[in-house]
Enzyme design. Structure first.
Site, PDB file in Angstrom:
ATOM      1  CB  SER A  98       2.566   4.513  -0.611  1.00  0.00           C
ATOM      2  OG  SER A  98       2.818   3.526   0.360  1.00  0.00           O
ATOM      3  CB  SER A 108       3.583   4.284   3.275  1.00  0.00           C
ATOM      4  OG  SER A 108       4.311   5.002   2.316  1.00  0.00           O
ATOM      5  CE  LYS A 117       0.574   0.684   0.107  1.00  0.00           C
ATOM      6  NZ  LYS A 117       1.662   1.206   0.978  1.00  0.00           N
TER       7      LYS A 117
END
Length: 569
Positions: free
Chosen positions: A190, A214, A108
């Site tokens: 997210s 998330s 990420k």
């Protein structure tokens, strides 16, 4: 975090029986790589059917093909192929380092990598910043022989830049992450790019982060495995923070074994993150061979699970909508020898949980206090991170907010008649706290943490009708969305700092997968992997994305079940 999305509320299922997948997964050097797992790939590496460099090139090619439509990857590592080649040479000369040797992994874009890939949390504000070193997670992945393929897209600043006007999975740098099953539908949470990259076959596996939902929620809507570890199981050093009180780092993968391999690699004590010493203090192992915990359906024989009916199963939209499918899973579990206990309810659940979907019960003392300490955490965490960058034009939270105010506060139409408002309302709330840590901060954090922890612990210690005390192996929770309401199954373990896993069990008429979650006490990852993999082996649900509506430009997303825009009965 998941939001009630903005936009024109028009229903567009657009899933047709005669649809042809425009992006079938091509063979790689003659080898089928669609939905492939790590053990199979290692077998191909060993036999010479495939090299890491070839596999990495195939993923780079597929990212190049799909990313203009799905925006799941924010940047490819320009050195990925040379890294893969050097790992191929090392394999021939001295053998593999372990199961991740030569495996292409996406991280990420809030997980720092000290290479040519920029770490920006999806923000143009950090485009010219330089991190001082690898995050602990990235360093461990390299040590274990993984190929860091690049950074996955995310909801900007991991969902913390804005709350009111926001499209889930959107970042200024990466654009709108799309769902590979149906691009008009949301990605949820997210770590959207991490989860969707896995199910889109753009990488072998990925690493996400979670403050609240998330990791779990994007895995739910991608139909893959997500593991949210106990806070402190994995170091957050070098991860752009949302809340150091609750942040954790965990894997997205197609199988529990693949996810466990990743967790094996990244867990352990780190002197740069004091939370990683919690395992020592609690008496738990600081590191475990989580892949050894992977089991088949026979592990369910005699296993005891609770069903916290009140709120989580009784009224949340996804649980109600998909109840027949969940009941079928429960029947399969019981037939395999599992023992299920209904009404293992969580005390004060209606103070902790919105009765219809994701989030705290609105405007309760719990929800207002949660905002208080999370905003303080956001201010202080980002301020410290920015100040610690090797080079950056932005060195403080105030400077970041000023940049957003100048460059990122705009309103515009983005196709299909929707209005996208890009602002920083949550940053403004955090700035109003000035990062002050006072008695109110500690009371708010302690109250929410202890109440959530006690709620899960109480539910795991079930008292039957005869007064017998039964220690449960886990709590089963719905991982399902419906309409504007997303799954509720993240807030309590997030606040309690407890682990949770999710596995896919079905798909709705809009082609979005939904899943089943399991909660356990702190540092119970091995147990959750054992029983999660056992249920997964029993159900064996996997969906293959057909990339419906891949060319949509709508931001945000089409709704499902428009009746749910009214409060469900």
């Amino acid at each position: 975090m998941s939001r009630v999305l903005l936009g024109v509320m028009t229903l567009s299922c657009a899933v047709h029986a005669d649809w042809t997948n425009p992006f079938p997964v091509k063979k790689c050097n003659g080898v089928v790589i669609e939905d492939i797992d790590i053990d199979t790939v290692q077998g191909y590496f060993t036999s010479g059917l495939l090299t890491s460099q070839q596999l990495t090139q195939c993923y780079v090619d597929r990212i190049t093909l799909l990313n203009p439509y799905f925006h799941t990857v924010i940047e490819i590592n320009p050195d990925a192929l040379s890294i893969a080649s050097s790992l191929d040479t090392e394999r021939l000369e001295s053998g593999p380092r372990g199961p991740l040797h030569g495996i292409p992994i996406l991280t990420k874009d809030n997980i720092a990598t000290a290479d040519k890939v920029r770490t920006t949390a999806g923000s143009l504000a950090l485009l010219n910043s330089t991190v001082p070193r690898d995050s602990h997670v990235a360093a461990l992945l390299r040590l274990n022989g993984a190929v860091l393929l690049g950074h996955a897209n995310l909801a900007e600043f991991a969902d913390y830049i804005a709350y009111d006007d926001y499209s889930e999975g959107y970042s200024d740098r990466g654009g709108q992450t799309r769902n590979c099953f149906n691009a008009t539908q949301q990605t949820s949470g997210s770590s959207s790019g991490s989860a969707q990259s896995v199910v889109c076959n753009l990488c072998m596996a990925a690493i996400g982060t979670e403050t609240d939902g998330s990791i779990l929620l994007p895995a739910m809507h991608a139909g893959i495995i997500g593991i949210k570890p106990t806070v402190g199981r994995v170091s957050r050093a070098g991860v752009i923070p949302g809340s150091l009180s609750q942040d954790t780092v965990g894997p997205h993968a197609r199988t529990f074994r693949d996810a466990a391999y990743l967790l094996d690699a990244i867990s352990g004590v780190d002197a740069r993150d004091n939370a990683t010493f919690r395992a020592l203090l609690s008496g738990a192992s600081t590191h475990a061979n989580f892949s050894d915990a992977v089991a088949n359906a026979s592990a369910l024989r005699g296993a005891k699970f609770g069903i916290p009916w009140d709120v989580l199963w009784s009224s949340t939209a996804g649980a109600v909508t998909h109840r027949p499918a969940f009941l079928d899973v429960f029947r399969q579990m019981e037939a395999a020898g599992a023992i299920l206990y209904n009404n293992t309810n969580i005390p004060r659940i209606r103070e902790l949980q919105d009765p219809y979907g994701w989030g705290d019960a609105l405007d309760t003392p719990m929800e207002l206090w949660a905002r208080t300490y999370l905003h303080v955490d956001l201010y202080n965490g980002l301020d410290e991170y920015l100040n610690g960058l090797e080079s950056s034009p932005i060195r403080s939270f105030e400077e970041l907010l000023a940049w957003e105010d100048t460059n990122n506060a705009s309103t515009g139409a983005l196709g299909g008649g929707e209005i996208w408002v890009s602002g920083a309302d949550n940053f403004l709330r955090a700035n109003a706290t000035h990062g002050v840590i006072d008695e109110g901060y500690y009371l708010a954090k302690l109250w929410r943490h202890e109440l959530s922890k006690a709620g899960i612990d109480t539910a795991l210690t079930h008292i039957d009708a005869d007064g017998n005390l039964i220690q449960l192996d886990g709590l089963l929770v719905p991982m399902a969305g419906a309409g504007p309401y997303d799954s509720p199954s993240s807030g309590l373990p997030a606040a309690a700092h407890y682990p949770a896993v999710t596995l896919p069990v079905g798909q709705d008429p809009w082609q979005l997968p939904f899943g089943l979650g399991i909660w356990g006490p702190e540092f119970s990852e091995a147990q959750l992997i054992r029983f999660g993999s056992a249920i997964d082996d029993l159900v064996r649900w996997r969906g293959r994305p057909q990339h419906y509506n891949y060319d949509t430009t709508k931001i945000p997303f089409d709704p499902r079940w428009p009746g749910f825009f009214d409060t469900p009965a």
